[in-house]
Each structure stands twice: as structure tokens, then as C-alpha cells.
Design an enzyme around this catalytic site. Sequence first.
Site, mmCIF file in Angstrom:
data_model
loop_
_atom_site.group_PDB
_atom_site.id
_atom_site.type_symbol
_atom_site.label_atom_id
_atom_site.label_comp_id
_atom_site.label_asym_id
_atom_site.label_seq_id
_atom_site.Cartn_x
_atom_site.Cartn_y
_atom_site.Cartn_z
ATOM 1 N N ASP A 37 0.839 -1.198 0.000
ATOM 2 C CA ASP A 37 0.000 0.000 0.000
ATOM 3 C C ASP A 37 0.877 1.252 0.000
ATOM 4 O OD1 ASP A 37 -2.316 1.473 0.045
ATOM 5 O OD2 ASP A 37 -2.641 1.276 2.195
ATOM 6 N N ASN A 85 -10.627 -3.131 -6.551
ATOM 7 C CA ASN A 85 -9.797 -2.188 -7.311
ATOM 8 C C ASN A 85 -10.363 -1.837 -8.689
ATOM 9 O OD1 ASN A 85 -6.598 -3.325 -5.950
ATOM 10 N ND2 ASN A 85 -7.904 -1.632 -5.321
HETATM 11 C C1 FPP Z 1 -1.872 0.167 -3.339
HETATM 12 O O1 FPP Z 1 -1.452 1.500 -3.444
HETATM 13 C C2 FPP Z 1 -1.292 -0.646 -4.403
HETATM 14 C C3 FPP Z 1 -1.995 -1.280 -5.382
HETATM 15 C C4 FPP Z 1 -3.457 -1.188 -5.465
HETATM 16 C C5 FPP Z 1 -1.351 -2.058 -6.443
HETATM 17 C C6 FPP Z 1 -0.037 -2.709 -6.160
HETATM 18 C C7 FPP Z 1 0.591 -3.041 -7.436
HETATM 19 C C8 FPP Z 1 1.898 -2.975 -7.761
HETATM 20 C C9 FPP Z 1 2.948 -2.648 -6.806
HETATM 21 C C10 FPP Z 1 2.354 -3.228 -9.160
HETATM 22 C C11 FPP Z 1 2.036 -4.552 -9.782
HETATM 23 C C12 FPP Z 1 2.332 -5.734 -8.935
HETATM 24 C C13 FPP Z 1 3.084 -6.817 -9.255
HETATM 25 C C14 FPP Z 1 3.057 -7.970 -8.304
HETATM 26 C C15 FPP Z 1 3.931 -6.935 -10.438
HETATM 27 P P1 FPP Z 1 -2.540 2.652 -3.535
HETATM 28 O O2 FPP Z 1 -2.643 3.064 -4.965
HETATM 29 O O3 FPP Z 1 -3.814 2.232 -2.910
HETATM 30 O O4 FPP Z 1 -1.826 3.760 -2.700
HETATM 31 P P2 FPP Z 1 -2.504 4.916 -1.810
HETATM 32 O O5 FPP Z 1 -3.234 4.219 -0.687
HETATM 33 O O6 FPP Z 1 -1.323 5.708 -1.323
HETATM 34 O O7 FPP Z 1 -3.406 5.686 -2.726
#
Ligand code: FPP
Length: 263
Positions: A37, A85
Site C-alpha cells: 500500500d 480495485n
Molecule cells: C496500493 O497502493 C497498491 C496497489 C493497489 C497495487 C499494487 C501493485 C503494484 C505494486 C504493481 C504490480 C504488482 C506486481 C506484483 C507486479 P494505492 O494506490 O492504494 O496507494 P494509496 O493508498 O497511497 O493511494
Amino acid sequence: MSLEQLLAWIPAGHPDVALARQVNFERLPAHIAIIMDGNGRWAAQRHLPRVEGHRAGIDAVRDTVETAARLGLGVLTLYAFSVENWKRPASEVGTLMQLLKRYLRSELNTLLTNDIRFRVIGRIEELSPDIQDELHIAIERTAKSQGMLFNIALNYGGRAEIVDAARRAIESGVRPEELDEDRFAGFLYTAGQPDPDLLIRTSGEMRVSNYLLWQIAYAEIYVTETLWPDFRRRHLLEAVLAYQKRERRYGGIASAPAAIGAQ
Ligand code: FPP
């Protein structure tokens, strides 16, 4: 793997060497699950579009997967995309899927070199055919690996998984009186895998976000303020060391030093 495998990968004199030496390899968590996250906040801090946070998050994935494999973990599960998501803007969802595709292509050799077996947990059949193809290639190419099992949770929801498991149980014809916790676990996406001993969440939020709801029943929870794109080998080692200091009770009374019987 072992301390030697890990040290072979850390430059001599690097501060992570001291951390690696503190790890008790006899008491590693069998399974670590991570809620990645903070990508959006990482990007916002730099006045960048959110997708740049996801892009930067790939470096953290790479470092974490290799650290976990070299440590000798049995299973690592990363939460890449939840069933919720899809509510994000289509452009962000599209970028996440493309990043995943690119990651699988560019990292397949690293997965094979590190003897890592790749799996996906979630409703894969709802993903676009090109993503499904890419996932199946990586699953098949790494199927014979004997080392760490690396699960990506994709289009994953803990409640959806329990519903899917219930459906499978019914379809299997199992009789209600035959169904107990062990038998039910055999219908989950993670059938046959040990439950996570350690759940890590980055960026400071204190939520489990519909992640592995059944499997984390007794997991130790470790929350770090570090935003996912900044998460590296050091942070994973720190989480393992914190876990090894915990006393695990499984609902019983304190009787053993930290993490004994964690399997
Ligand atoms: C949460 O951050 C993260 C995600 C929803 C996606 C995670 C994906 C990756 C790191 C890339 C792809 C993964 C792999 C395994 C290759 P957020 O966007 O919710 O952050 P925030 O809470 O700060 O808005």
C-alpha cells in the site's frame, strides 16, 4: 536457502549484512503475505501521477521477491489487485495490468534462476485474455521450481474466495458432516499451502482490506510507515526480525519463546 545465499547477494559492508546476521533461519515464517500500500501517496509526494507510484512499486516487488527467496521462505503472497480495485479509473486499472504483464515478462528468468514457483490466487477467469495468457505462461514455465512459492493475489477478495470455496465444496459433493476446517481449507485458492505466519502492510494503515481472511486467523500483523515503492530488502528483514521477537499463542497461554511452533 540460507544466510550464505542472502549474504552472497548483499554487498560486503552494506548495513543489511548486520540485519541478515540477526535472522534466525530455524524460525522463519513459513508464509509471508504483504499488502502493498502507499503507491498513490508516494507519487503524490513527488507531484507525479498515481500510476508512477505503481511503476516504482515494481522495483519493490523485485527486491522483496528475491530477498524472500534467498531467505528461504516457503511462500510469499503479494496483494496486487483486489476485487474492489475495479472501482479505480480505467486508465489506472489498465496501467496496473500492463505493469503486471511487463513484470512477468522481464522477471521470468529471475524467477527461474531463484527456483521460484509462480501462482495466482483470485478470480483469474475474469481478467482479460492477454493477461490470463501471460499468467499461464509464467505459471507453466515455473511449475517445476522447487523453491519458494510466489503467489500474486489478483482480482482477489477474501470474502469472494470463501464464497468460491463454499461453491466448490458443494460441487464436490462433500457431505455437511464431513466438512471441517481442514477440509474446507482444501477448497480455498491456497489449498495445500501453509497459512501466513506474518502479514505485512505498508504505509501505516491498520486494515486487513479483505485479504486472505480465512488464512490470517493467527497471523502476526506488522505495519510499517514505509510506502510500498520504498520497501526494500532491509524492510523485509526488519519485519522478519520483529516477527521473531513475538510470542505466538494461537489462543492458548504463553509457553514458548517467540515464534516457536510457528509452522
Ligand atoms: C496500493 O497502493 C497498491 C496497489 C493497489 C497495487 C499494487 C501493485 C503494484 C505494486 C504493481 C504490480 C504488482 C506486481 C506484483 C507486479 P494505492 O494506490 O492504494 O496507494 P494509496 O493508498 O497511497 O493511494
